[in-house]
Design an enzyme around this catalytic site. Structure first.
Site, PDB file in Angstrom:
ATOM      1  N   GLU A 130      19.020 -13.824  33.252  1.00 30.30           N
ATOM      2  CA  GLU A 130      19.768 -12.645  33.724  1.00 30.30           C
ATOM      3  C   GLU A 130      20.479 -13.089  34.993  1.00 30.30           C
ATOM      4  OE1 GLU A 130      19.962  -9.547  32.413  1.00 30.30           O
ATOM      5  OE2 GLU A 130      18.575  -9.837  30.754  1.00 30.30           O
ATOM      6  N   CYS A 156      23.706  -6.975  41.158  1.00 33.35           N
ATOM      7  CA  CYS A 156      24.294  -7.965  40.240  1.00 33.35           C
ATOM      8  C   CYS A 156      25.436  -7.377  39.435  1.00 33.35           C
ATOM      9  CB  CYS A 156      23.218  -8.496  39.301  1.00 33.35           C
ATOM     10  SG  CYS A 156      22.379  -7.202  38.393  1.00 33.35           S
TER      11      CYS A 156
HETATM   12  P1  NAD Z   1      18.375 -16.975  43.378  1.00 33.09           P
HETATM   13  O1  NAD Z   1      18.856 -17.621  42.134  1.00 33.09           O
HETATM   14  O2  NAD Z   1      18.650 -17.652  44.666  1.00 33.09           O
HETATM   15  O3  NAD Z   1      16.789 -16.742  43.337  1.00 33.09           O
HETATM   16  C1  NAD Z   1      16.171 -16.066  42.267  1.00 33.09           C
HETATM   17  C2  NAD Z   1      14.739 -16.548  42.140  1.00 33.09           C
HETATM   18  O4  NAD Z   1      14.738 -17.937  41.852  1.00 33.09           O
HETATM   19  C3  NAD Z   1      13.904 -16.379  43.414  1.00 33.09           C
HETATM   20  O5  NAD Z   1      12.607 -15.961  43.045  1.00 33.09           O
HETATM   21  C4  NAD Z   1      13.869 -17.771  44.003  1.00 33.09           C
HETATM   22  O6  NAD Z   1      12.701 -18.051  44.731  1.00 33.09           O
HETATM   23  C5  NAD Z   1      13.912 -18.635  42.767  1.00 33.09           C
HETATM   24  N1  NAD Z   1      14.518 -19.949  43.027  1.00 33.09           N
HETATM   25  C6  NAD Z   1      15.398 -20.287  43.993  1.00 33.09           C
HETATM   26  N2  NAD Z   1      15.730 -21.589  43.909  1.00 33.09           N
HETATM   27  C7  NAD Z   1      15.048 -22.081  42.859  1.00 33.09           C
HETATM   28  C8  NAD Z   1      14.956 -23.375  42.273  1.00 33.09           C
HETATM   29  N3  NAD Z   1      15.642 -24.399  42.735  1.00 33.09           N
HETATM   30  N4  NAD Z   1      14.168 -23.518  41.195  1.00 33.09           N
HETATM   31  C9  NAD Z   1      13.487 -22.477  40.681  1.00 33.09           C
HETATM   32  N5  NAD Z   1      13.519 -21.230  41.222  1.00 33.09           N
HETATM   33  C10 NAD Z   1      14.273 -21.042  42.296  1.00 33.09           C
HETATM   34  O7  NAD Z   1      18.991 -15.512  43.328  1.00 33.09           O
HETATM   35  P2  NAD Z   1      18.876 -14.374  44.418  1.00 33.09           P
HETATM   36  O8  NAD Z   1      19.679 -14.799  45.602  1.00 33.09           O
HETATM   37  O9  NAD Z   1      17.467 -13.969  44.614  1.00 33.09           O
HETATM   38  O10 NAD Z   1      19.603 -13.167  43.669  1.00 33.09           O
HETATM   39  C11 NAD Z   1      20.968 -13.033  43.684  1.00 33.09           C
HETATM   40  C12 NAD Z   1      21.593 -13.484  42.378  1.00 33.09           C
HETATM   41  O11 NAD Z   1      20.896 -12.917  41.293  1.00 33.09           O
HETATM   42  C13 NAD Z   1      23.022 -12.999  42.225  1.00 33.09           C
HETATM   43  O12 NAD Z   1      23.795 -14.027  41.645  1.00 33.09           O
HETATM   44  C14 NAD Z   1      22.912 -11.821  41.277  1.00 33.09           C
HETATM   45  O13 NAD Z   1      24.075 -11.534  40.554  1.00 33.09           O
HETATM   46  C15 NAD Z   1      21.804 -12.273  40.400  1.00 33.09           C
HETATM   47  N6  NAD Z   1      21.136 -11.112  39.809  1.00 33.09           N
HETATM   48  C16 NAD Z   1      21.241 -10.897  38.483  1.00 33.09           C
HETATM   49  C17 NAD Z   1      20.641  -9.790  37.917  1.00 33.09           C
HETATM   50  C18 NAD Z   1      20.714  -9.494  36.457  1.00 33.09           C
HETATM   51  O14 NAD Z   1      19.972  -8.633  36.019  1.00 33.09           O
HETATM   52  N7  NAD Z   1      21.562 -10.160  35.689  1.00 33.09           N
HETATM   53  C19 NAD Z   1      19.919  -8.928  38.721  1.00 33.09           C
HETATM   54  C20 NAD Z   1      19.826  -9.192  40.073  1.00 33.09           C
HETATM   55  C21 NAD Z   1      20.422 -10.295  40.610  1.00 33.09           C
END
Ligand code: NAD
Length: 459
Positions: free
Chosen positions: A213, A247
Site C-alpha cells: 500500500e 496517502c
Molecule cells: P516509510 O516507507 O518511510 O515507512 C513505513 C514503514 O516502513 C515504517 O514502519 C518504517 O519503520 C518502515 N521502514 C522504513 N525504512 C525501512 C527499510 N529500509 N526497510 C524496511 N522497513 C522500513 O513511510 P512513512 O514515511 O511512514 O509513510 C509515508 C508514506 O506512506 C507516503 O508515501 C504515503 O503515501 C504512504 N502511505 C500509503 C498508504 C496507503 O494506504 N497506500 C497509507 C499511508 C501512507
C-alpha cells in the site's frame, strides 16, 4: 523496543501455534475479534491522547479518520466472517461432469504488518483485523515516528492476545529488516514507494507474497461545470486533514482555466471556515510529523506564486494551508509526493491534456474528479488508471468496507478493507472432488477420444 534475538523467538512461537490449527476454527477467530473490539473501546481515550501527542490530531479527526473507521471495519468483518470463511461451491465444466468444484479459503500462516506514521492507528489495526479474521497469526511493526501511538498499539495487543497469536515489535527500519529475514507467510506493507521496493526485494528472497500500500501524486481535477463551492470545501477537507499527510490526499489541483480564480476564492473561504483566520494558532490544526519533513515541505513554499497561506512555525512544526499558483511540471513540488499542506495549482483547457499529463506519470493511488458531466466522468475513468478515487468528493472511497482499497503500478499492489481484506489474507485453495461412480475413458490416451474432446472443448 524488543531485543533483537527475540524477533526469531516470536516468529517461531507464532509458527508453532499456527501449526496447532487453533486459528482454523472460525469461532476462535470471532472470539479474538470480539476481544479486540473490547480492547479498542477500553483504550479509546489513550489512543486519542496518543494521536494528539504524535500528530496533534483533534478528537474529531482522530475519531473520524482513525478510530471510527476501525470500529466500522471490525463490526462489518465480525458480521460477515462466517460466510466468507465457508468453502464455496462453484460451477462444474461440461468436461468435468460428475465432479464438484470448491474454493476453500485458508489462512497463509504468520503475517507481518508494517505500518506508517500518518494514520498510525488505522493502518495498523485494519490489517490486523483482516489478518486475524482470515485465521493468521500476526506481527505488527508500527512506525518509529509516532512513538506514543506505537506504545498504545503495543500495550493493547500485549494485554489482549497471547504473543503466539498477535504481537507488536517496535522499532525502525533495522527491526523491519530483521523481521523480513524470517520465514513469514505474508507481508502487508503500508508506506513509501522507496521502502515498498526494499520490502518486495526482501520478500522475493523467500517468495513471500506481499501487499504493498504505497503513495504517489494523486491528481484532483476540477472541470468548469463542477459545483465549485462544494468542490472547494471537499478539496480543502481532503487536502488539509492531518496537515496533508494523507496517502490519498489530493496532491495537486488540475483545474480548468476559466474557473480557477473562482474555485481558489471558494477554497480560501473554506480554509478560513475550517481552520479560522489564523490556522497556526488553531489548537486542532495538524502538525508535521518531524523536522526533516518540515524542512522538505518548507522548501516547496517558494515554488510558483504563493496564492494563499505560506506562514509556518518551525518550533511547532506547523505549516499553514497553502495554495501555490502558476506551478509547472518541472518544479520540485511536482517531482515527488508532497505529503503536506501545500497544494500546487495547474490549469488545463481540454480534458485530453489532463489525460495525457496524468498518464505521463506513474499510476496514482487516488484520483478525484469534480464535474457534473457524465461524458467528462467517462473520459477520465476510462482513460486513466489509478488505485481508487471519487467523483465529486475526496478521501471518502477509503472509508467504506464495501470498496477495495489499494494502489496500482507504482502506487501499490493488492487491496484490502471488508471482504477484500479477508481475501487478501487468505489463500483461495481450489479443490475438485471427483466422482468414482463413473469414469470417462475419452480423456485417456489410446481411447480415440480426440473427436469428442474437440467437440467439448471447442472455442
Ligand atoms: P516509510 O516507507 O518511510 O515507512 C513505513 C514503514 O516502513 C515504517 O514502519 C518504517 O519503520 C518502515 N521502514 C522504513 N525504512 C525501512 C527499510 N529500509 N526497510 C524496511 N522497513 C522500513 O513511510 P512513512 O514515511 O511512514 O509513510 C509515508 C508514506 O506512506 C507516503 O508515501 C504515503 O503515501 C504512504 N502511505 C500509503 C498508504 C496507503 O494506504 N497506500 C497509507 C499511508 C501512507
Amino acid at each position: 523496543m524488543i531485543v533483537n534475538d527475540s524477533v526469531e523467538a516470536i516468529v517461531s512461537g507464532q509458527r508453532r501455534f499456527y501449526e496447532t490449527g487453533a486459528t482454523k476454527d472460525v469461532s476462535f477467530r470471532v472470539r479474538a475479534l470480539y476481544k479486540l473490539r473490547d480492547a479498542l473501546l477500553a483504550k479509546e481515550k489513550e489512543i486519542i491522547d496518543a494521536l494528539r501527542k504524535d500528530l496533534n490530531k483533534s478528537e474529531q479527526e482522530a475519531f473520524s479518520t482513525e478510530i471510527g473507521i476501525v470500529y466500522k471495519e471490525l463490526a462489518y468483518v465480525i458480521k460477515h466472517i462466517r460466510r466468507w470463511a465457508r468453502p464455496k461451491r462453484v460451477k462444474t465444466a461440461i468436461t468435468h461432469i460428475g465432479s464438484r468444484g470448491e474454493i476453500h479459503p485458508e489462512p497463509y500462516g504468520t503475517v507481518l504488518v508494517i505500518a506508517p506514521w500518518n494514520y498510525p492507528w488505522q493502518l495498523a489495526m485494519s490489517p490486523l483485523i483482516g489478518a486475524l479474521a482470515a485465521g493468521n497469526t500476526v506481527i505488527i511493526k508500527p512506525s518509529e515516528l509516532t512513538p506514543a501511538v506505537s506504545r498504545v498499539i503495543s500495550e493493547l495487543v500485549k494485554e489482549t492476545f497471547e504473543q503466539e497469536l498477535a504481537a507488536v515489535i517496535e522499532g525502525g527500519p533495522e527491526i523491519s529488516t530483521r523481521l523480513m529475514e524470517q520465514p513469514l507467510d505474508y507481508i502487508f506493507f503500508t508506506g513509501s514507494v522507496r521502502v515498498g521496493k526494499i520490502v518486495m526485494q526482501a520478500a522475493a528472497k523467500r517468495l513471500i507474497p506481499v501487499t504493498l500500500e504505497l503513495g504517489g501524486k494523486s491528481p484532483c481535477i476540477v472541470h468548469d461545470d463542477a459545483s465549485l463551492r462544494l468542490a472547494a470545501k471537499r478539496i480543502v477537507f481532503g487536502k488539509f486533514t492531518n496537515a496533508g499527510q494523507t496517502c490519498i490526499a489530493p496532491d495537486y489541483l488540475f483545474v480548468q482555466r476559466n474557473v480557477k480564480d473562482k474555485l481558489v476564492s471558494y477554497m480560501v473561504e473554506a480554509i478560513a471556515e475550517f481552520y479560522g483566520p489564523h490556522p497556526l494558532s488553531n489548537p486542532d490544526y495538524g502538525r508535521i510529523v518531524s523536522e526533516k519533513h518540515f524542512n522538505r515541505l518548507s522548501a516547496f513554499l517558494g515554488n510558483g506564486n504563493l496564492r494563499h497561506g505560506g506562514q509556518n512555525d518551525p518550533g511547532k512544526l506547523l505549516i499553514e494551508p497553502t495554495l501555490l499558483d502558476q506551478v509547472t511540471w518541472d518544479m520540485p513540488v511536482m517531482e515527488e509526493e508532497i505529503f503536506g499542506p501545500v497544494l500546487p495549482i495547474l490549469t488545463y483547457d481540454r480534458l485530453e491534456e489532463v489525460v495525457s499529463a496524468v498518464n505521463d506519470k506513474p499510476k496514482p493511488l487516488a484520483l478525484y474528479l469534480f464535474t457534473q458531466s457524465t461524458a467528462a466522468q467517462d473520459q477520465i475513468l476510462n482513460n486513466i488508471s489509478f488505485g481508487g478515487g471519487c467523483v465529486n468528493d475526496t478521501l471518502m472511497h477509503l472509508a467504506t468496507p464495501h470498496l477495495p482499497f489499494g494502489g496500482v503500478g507504482e502506487s501499490g499492489m493488492g487491496s484490502y478493507h471488508g471482504e477484500y481484506s479477508f481475501q487478501t489474507f487468505s489463500h483461495m485453495k481450489s479443490v475438485l472432488r471427483q466422482t468414482n461412480r463413473f469414469d470417462f475413458s475419452f480423456r485417456y490416451p489410446g481411447k480415440g477420444g480426440l473427436k469428442l474432446l474437440r467437440k467439448l472443448m471447442k472455442p
